[in-house]
Design a protein around this motif. Structure first.
Motif, PDB file in Angstrom:
ATOM      1  N   ASN A   1      11.455  -2.223   3.272  1.00 43.80           N
ATOM      2  CA  ASN A   1      10.395  -1.072   3.007  1.00 43.80           C
ATOM      3  C   ASN A   1       9.634  -1.585   1.640  1.00 43.80           C
ATOM      4  O   ASN A   1       8.343  -1.376   1.688  1.00 43.80           O
ATOM      5  CB  ASN A   1      11.078   0.139   3.055  1.00 43.80           C
ATOM      6  CG  ASN A   1      11.434   0.678   4.267  1.00 43.80           C
ATOM      7  OD1 ASN A   1      10.869   0.271   5.422  1.00 43.80           O
ATOM      8  ND2 ASN A   1      12.476   1.340   4.336  1.00 43.80           N
ATOM      9  N   ARG A   2      10.318  -1.937   0.644  1.00 41.88           N
ATOM     10  CA  ARG A   2       9.774  -2.347  -0.614  1.00 41.88           C
ATOM     11  C   ARG A   2       8.778  -3.378  -0.715  1.00 41.88           C
ATOM     12  O   ARG A   2       7.479  -3.402  -0.880  1.00 41.88           O
ATOM     13  CB  ARG A   2      10.613  -2.666  -1.645  1.00 41.88           C
ATOM     14  CG  ARG A   2      10.176  -2.970  -2.974  1.00 41.88           C
ATOM     15  CD  ARG A   2      11.222  -3.106  -3.978  1.00 41.88           C
ATOM     16  NE  ARG A   2      12.254  -4.101  -3.787  1.00 41.88           N
ATOM     17  CZ  ARG A   2      13.445  -3.840  -3.185  1.00 41.88           C
ATOM     18  NH1 ARG A   2      13.887  -2.523  -2.912  1.00 41.88           N
ATOM     19  NH2 ARG A   2      14.095  -4.819  -2.925  1.00 41.88           N
TER      20      ARG A   2
ATOM     21  N   TYR B   1       7.275  -4.328   2.425  1.00 40.61           N
ATOM     22  CA  TYR B   1       6.224  -3.869   3.332  1.00 40.61           C
ATOM     23  C   TYR B   1       5.141  -3.420   2.489  1.00 40.61           C
ATOM     24  O   TYR B   1       3.897  -3.477   2.874  1.00 40.61           O
ATOM     25  CB  TYR B   1       6.977  -2.978   4.348  1.00 40.61           C
ATOM     26  CG  TYR B   1       6.227  -2.164   5.097  1.00 40.61           C
ATOM     27  CD1 TYR B   1       5.581  -2.657   6.341  1.00 40.61           C
ATOM     28  CD2 TYR B   1       5.640  -0.846   4.757  1.00 40.61           C
ATOM     29  CE1 TYR B   1       4.649  -2.055   7.110  1.00 40.61           C
ATOM     30  CE2 TYR B   1       4.850  -0.285   5.767  1.00 40.61           C
ATOM     31  CZ  TYR B   1       4.292  -0.739   6.936  1.00 40.61           C
ATOM     32  OH  TYR B   1       3.537  -0.228   7.637  1.00 40.61           O
ATOM     33  N   ARG B   2       5.590  -2.495   1.700  1.00 39.69           N
ATOM     34  CA  ARG B   2       4.534  -1.974   0.877  1.00 39.69           C
ATOM     35  C   ARG B   2       3.852  -2.945  -0.159  1.00 39.69           C
ATOM     36  O   ARG B   2       2.709  -2.513  -0.616  1.00 39.69           O
ATOM     37  CB  ARG B   2       5.083  -0.855  -0.001  1.00 39.69           C
ATOM     38  CG  ARG B   2       5.662   0.344   0.791  1.00 39.69           C
ATOM     39  CD  ARG B   2       4.754   1.279   1.333  1.00 39.69           C
ATOM     40  NE  ARG B   2       5.262   2.356   2.026  1.00 39.69           N
ATOM     41  CZ  ARG B   2       4.711   3.309   2.528  1.00 39.69           C
ATOM     42  NH1 ARG B   2       3.544   3.514   2.352  1.00 39.69           N
ATOM     43  NH2 ARG B   2       5.359   4.301   3.378  1.00 39.69           N
TER      44      ARG B   2
ATOM     45  N   ARG C   1      -1.297  -2.181   2.993  1.00 41.14           N
ATOM     46  CA  ARG C   1      -1.987  -1.062   2.094  1.00 41.14           C
ATOM     47  C   ARG C   1      -2.243  -0.031   3.184  1.00 41.14           C
ATOM     48  O   ARG C   1      -2.695  -0.092   4.315  1.00 41.14           O
ATOM     49  CB  ARG C   1      -3.236  -1.517   1.144  1.00 41.14           C
ATOM     50  CG  ARG C   1      -3.082  -2.497   0.357  1.00 41.14           C
ATOM     51  CD  ARG C   1      -2.277  -1.765  -0.684  1.00 41.14           C
ATOM     52  NE  ARG C   1      -1.947  -3.044  -1.722  1.00 41.14           N
ATOM     53  CZ  ARG C   1      -0.877  -3.217  -2.009  1.00 41.14           C
ATOM     54  NH1 ARG C   1       0.146  -2.679  -1.653  1.00 41.14           N
ATOM     55  NH2 ARG C   1      -0.307  -4.255  -3.039  1.00 41.14           N
TER      56      ARG C   1
ATOM     57  N   TYR D   1      -1.418   2.274   6.570  1.00 42.48           N
ATOM     58  CA  TYR D   1      -0.307   1.481   6.755  1.00 42.48           C
ATOM     59  C   TYR D   1      -0.017   1.114   8.213  1.00 42.48           C
ATOM     60  O   TYR D   1      -0.347   2.070   9.196  1.00 42.48           O
ATOM     61  CB  TYR D   1       1.023   1.900   6.368  1.00 42.48           C
ATOM     62  CG  TYR D   1       0.971   2.024   4.899  1.00 42.48           C
ATOM     63  CD1 TYR D   1       1.311   0.699   3.908  1.00 42.48           C
ATOM     64  CD2 TYR D   1       0.715   2.904   4.029  1.00 42.48           C
ATOM     65  CE1 TYR D   1       1.187   0.934   2.727  1.00 42.48           C
ATOM     66  CE2 TYR D   1       0.936   2.981   2.804  1.00 42.48           C
ATOM     67  CZ  TYR D   1       1.180   1.950   1.938  1.00 42.48           C
ATOM     68  OH  TYR D   1       1.196   1.791   0.495  1.00 42.48           O
TER      69      TYR D   1
END
Length: 64
Positions: A28-29, A31-32, A36, A39
């Motif tokens: 998840n980290r 992915y972010r 942007r 999402y």
């Protein structure tokens, strides 16, 4: 993707397959970092594989 003239901003859905649910926070980290708002829709699945060196598999769907 770049060879087809597309970029990460064209991705509308990500499917991530993890073999260990403790990797979800790290996924998840990252992915972010790469995507942007708005999402892509994420679908994260934890699979039980007994013998593999692969910890993550990702499938992306992009709109052209």
């Amino acid at each position: 993707m770049h060879a087809a003239g597309r970029s990460l901003s064209d991705v509308v859905q990500i499917q991530a397959y993890l073999i260990d649910k403790t990797d979800a926070a790290g996924f998840n980290r990252v992915y972010r970092e790469f995507f942007r708002a708005p999402y892509p829709v994420p679908a994260t699945v934890v699979v039980d594989l007994l013998s593999t060196d692969i910890r993550l598999e990702i499938m992306a769907t992009a709109v052209v």
